[in-house]
Motif scaffolding. Sequence first.
Motif, PDB file in Angstrom:
ATOM      1  N   THR A   1       0.832  -1.207   0.000  1.00  0.00           N
ATOM      2  CA  THR A   1       0.000   0.000   0.000  1.00  0.00           C
ATOM      3  C   THR A   1       0.859   1.247   0.000  1.00  0.00           C
ATOM      4  O   THR A   1       0.620   2.200  -0.768  1.00  0.00           O
ATOM      5  CB  THR A   1      -0.929  -0.001   1.227  1.00  0.00           C
ATOM      6  N   LEU A   2       1.881   1.267   0.840  1.00  0.00           N
ATOM      7  CA  LEU A   2       2.776   2.418   0.918  1.00  0.00           C
ATOM      8  C   LEU A   2       3.560   2.598  -0.383  1.00  0.00           C
ATOM      9  O   LEU A   2       3.699   3.730  -0.883  1.00  0.00           O
ATOM     10  CB  LEU A   2       3.741   2.234   2.093  1.00  0.00           C
ATOM     11  N   ALA A   3       4.047   1.494  -0.950  1.00  0.00           N
ATOM     12  CA  ALA A   3       4.850   1.578  -2.175  1.00  0.00           C
ATOM     13  C   ALA A   3       4.051   2.104  -3.362  1.00  0.00           C
ATOM     14  O   ALA A   3       4.597   2.755  -4.254  1.00  0.00           O
ATOM     15  CB  ALA A   3       5.429   0.197  -2.502  1.00  0.00           C
ATOM     16  N   SER A   4       2.753   1.817  -3.388  1.00  0.00           N
ATOM     17  CA  SER A   4       1.927   2.222  -4.530  1.00  0.00           C
ATOM     18  C   SER A   4       1.256   3.581  -4.337  1.00  0.00           C
ATOM     19  O   SER A   4       0.670   4.110  -5.280  1.00  0.00           O
ATOM     20  CB  SER A   4       0.834   1.168  -4.778  1.00  0.00           C
ATOM     21  N   TRP A   5       1.348   4.151  -3.155  1.00  0.00           N
ATOM     22  CA  TRP A   5       0.534   5.305  -2.776  1.00  0.00           C
ATOM     23  C   TRP A   5       0.645   6.462  -3.771  1.00  0.00           C
ATOM     24  O   TRP A   5      -0.362   7.058  -4.154  1.00  0.00           O
ATOM     25  CB  TRP A   5       0.949   5.781  -1.377  1.00  0.00           C
ATOM     26  N   TRP A   6       1.859   6.794  -4.241  1.00  0.00           N
ATOM     27  CA  TRP A   6       2.076   7.955  -5.100  1.00  0.00           C
ATOM     28  C   TRP A   6       2.203   7.570  -6.569  1.00  0.00           C
ATOM     29  O   TRP A   6       2.592   8.406  -7.390  1.00  0.00           O
ATOM     30  CB  TRP A   6       3.323   8.719  -4.656  1.00  0.00           C
ATOM     31  N   ASN A   7       1.911   6.322  -6.908  1.00  0.00           N
ATOM     32  CA  ASN A   7       2.082   5.868  -8.290  1.00  0.00           C
ATOM     33  C   ASN A   7       0.797   5.852  -9.104  1.00  0.00           C
ATOM     34  O   ASN A   7       0.802   5.446 -10.263  1.00  0.00           O
ATOM     35  CB  ASN A   7       2.705   4.464  -8.315  1.00  0.00           C
ATOM     36  N   TRP A   8      -0.321   6.286  -8.517  1.00  0.00           N
ATOM     37  CA  TRP A   8      -1.567   6.332  -9.256  1.00  0.00           C
ATOM     38  C   TRP A   8      -1.607   7.564 -10.154  1.00  0.00           C
ATOM     39  O   TRP A   8      -1.028   8.593  -9.813  1.00  0.00           O
ATOM     40  CB  TRP A   8      -2.763   6.366  -8.295  1.00  0.00           C
ATOM     41  N   PRO A   9      -2.296   7.501 -11.289  1.00  0.00           N
ATOM     42  CA  PRO A   9      -2.404   8.682 -12.155  1.00  0.00           C
ATOM     43  C   PRO A   9      -3.272   9.760 -11.510  1.00  0.00           C
ATOM     44  O   PRO A   9      -4.138   9.468 -10.693  1.00  0.00           O
ATOM     45  CB  PRO A   9      -3.056   8.142 -13.429  1.00  0.00           C
ATOM     46  N   ALA A  10      -3.004  11.005 -11.894  1.00  0.00           N
ATOM     47  CA  ALA A  10      -3.836  12.106 -11.411  1.00  0.00           C
ATOM     48  C   ALA A  10      -5.225  11.970 -12.001  1.00  0.00           C
ATOM     49  O   ALA A  10      -5.405  11.516 -13.127  1.00  0.00           O
ATOM     50  CB  ALA A  10      -3.218  13.441 -11.814  1.00  0.00           C
TER      51      ALA A  10
END
Length: 413
Positions: free
Chosen positions: A195-204
């Motif tokens: 969850t932490l690793a993916s947190w900022w990898n989603w598209p705007a």
Amino acid sequence: MIELNANTRHHARPQQRLGTASESTWRYAAAGLAASLVGLGLARFSYTPLIPALIAAKWFSASDVVYLGAANLAGYLAGALAARAVAARIGAVSALRAMMLLATLSFFASSAPVSFIWFFAWRFLSGLTGGIIMVLAASVILPHTPASRRGIVGGVIFAGVGLGVAASGTLVPLLLQQGLQQSWYGLGALAAVLTLASWWNWPAEARSESAAAHHTRQHHTSPVARALLIQYGLNAVALVPHMVFIVDFVARGLGQGIAAGSRYWVLYGLGAIVGPLVTGHLGDRSGFGPALRAAFLIEASAVLLPTVSTAPASLIVSSVVIGGFTPGIVPLVLGRIHELVPHAGEQQRATWSHATTSFALFQAAAAYGFSWIYAQTGGDYLVLFALGGGAALLALAIDLGLALTTRTAWKRD
């Protein structure tokens, strides 16, 4: 010389932008993979190899443990129904992050047998996270993906299910050596890291996009598309015997123990990793209609195989093939929806949401129905495999019947 340098700079910029776009595509795909791994691969499928241990530790009775497994599937149905409304209210990306957090919390909350109701509630919530992630993840990522890469990116996203299955089948026996409670802690820690690793990898995402998706205009649905929703639901019924019972069938039904049951679960997971990539490629090559028809036939044969033979070779083939189709049916149905509803993005997304709901509804009904049959027959697993195979054959019959009816009507015209 100056002109050459100017041309070099001129051509370097588009290449840099292309590299950045490609990097973003794979970052988004990695986030989708992590979400499906946490919300589906771990939150749902890690429970299956824990069933024999839960019974042995006397946390719950054998029948209660099976019903708790079905609670996850009921939650999945609720999640599929609620996904678009949740996305409209808080945004799809925020919903995906929240669901990964909730799935992580469910592992830690399940680390003690407080009561049947407590455990049931958390198994339900873990299923809810999976249903919402299933509906939203691909629809958030694929619009930001080049058309030429949507197949492989979709395969990567859904391969997270198989990675979760394989991880749970590998890790759970190791964690169980430390204790049942420690197993839940270990799964929760893994989910937290993902969850932490993916947190900022989603598209705007603009909030208005989610709201627009929820308020899509109603369109006429063709009979073939409506039939596809039923076929996808029947496919869910066919998957339930392996999804819920295969580890316990090997461990207790065949008397081979938890370690042996977990090995078949790892094979199931390995099949689930490659399944979406293989079926997606098959759909691209032959068309999604014929590929889906072939999938129903192969799936029916694999589900029925344990009723014919419980030899290791038969169980290996059955586990790998059904594992492959568990996420592998998804790109086939998505591709078929795009064939039936071309050039209408919002209607495609709405149809996919309805398909996911149909899958979840049939799956939850089958899980509870099969749990009741299991209890009434004194633990007769083979009846469950026979019913699952029959559901896949019925899906195939519907498809063939529609094809024959359509062909006859076309000849008359």
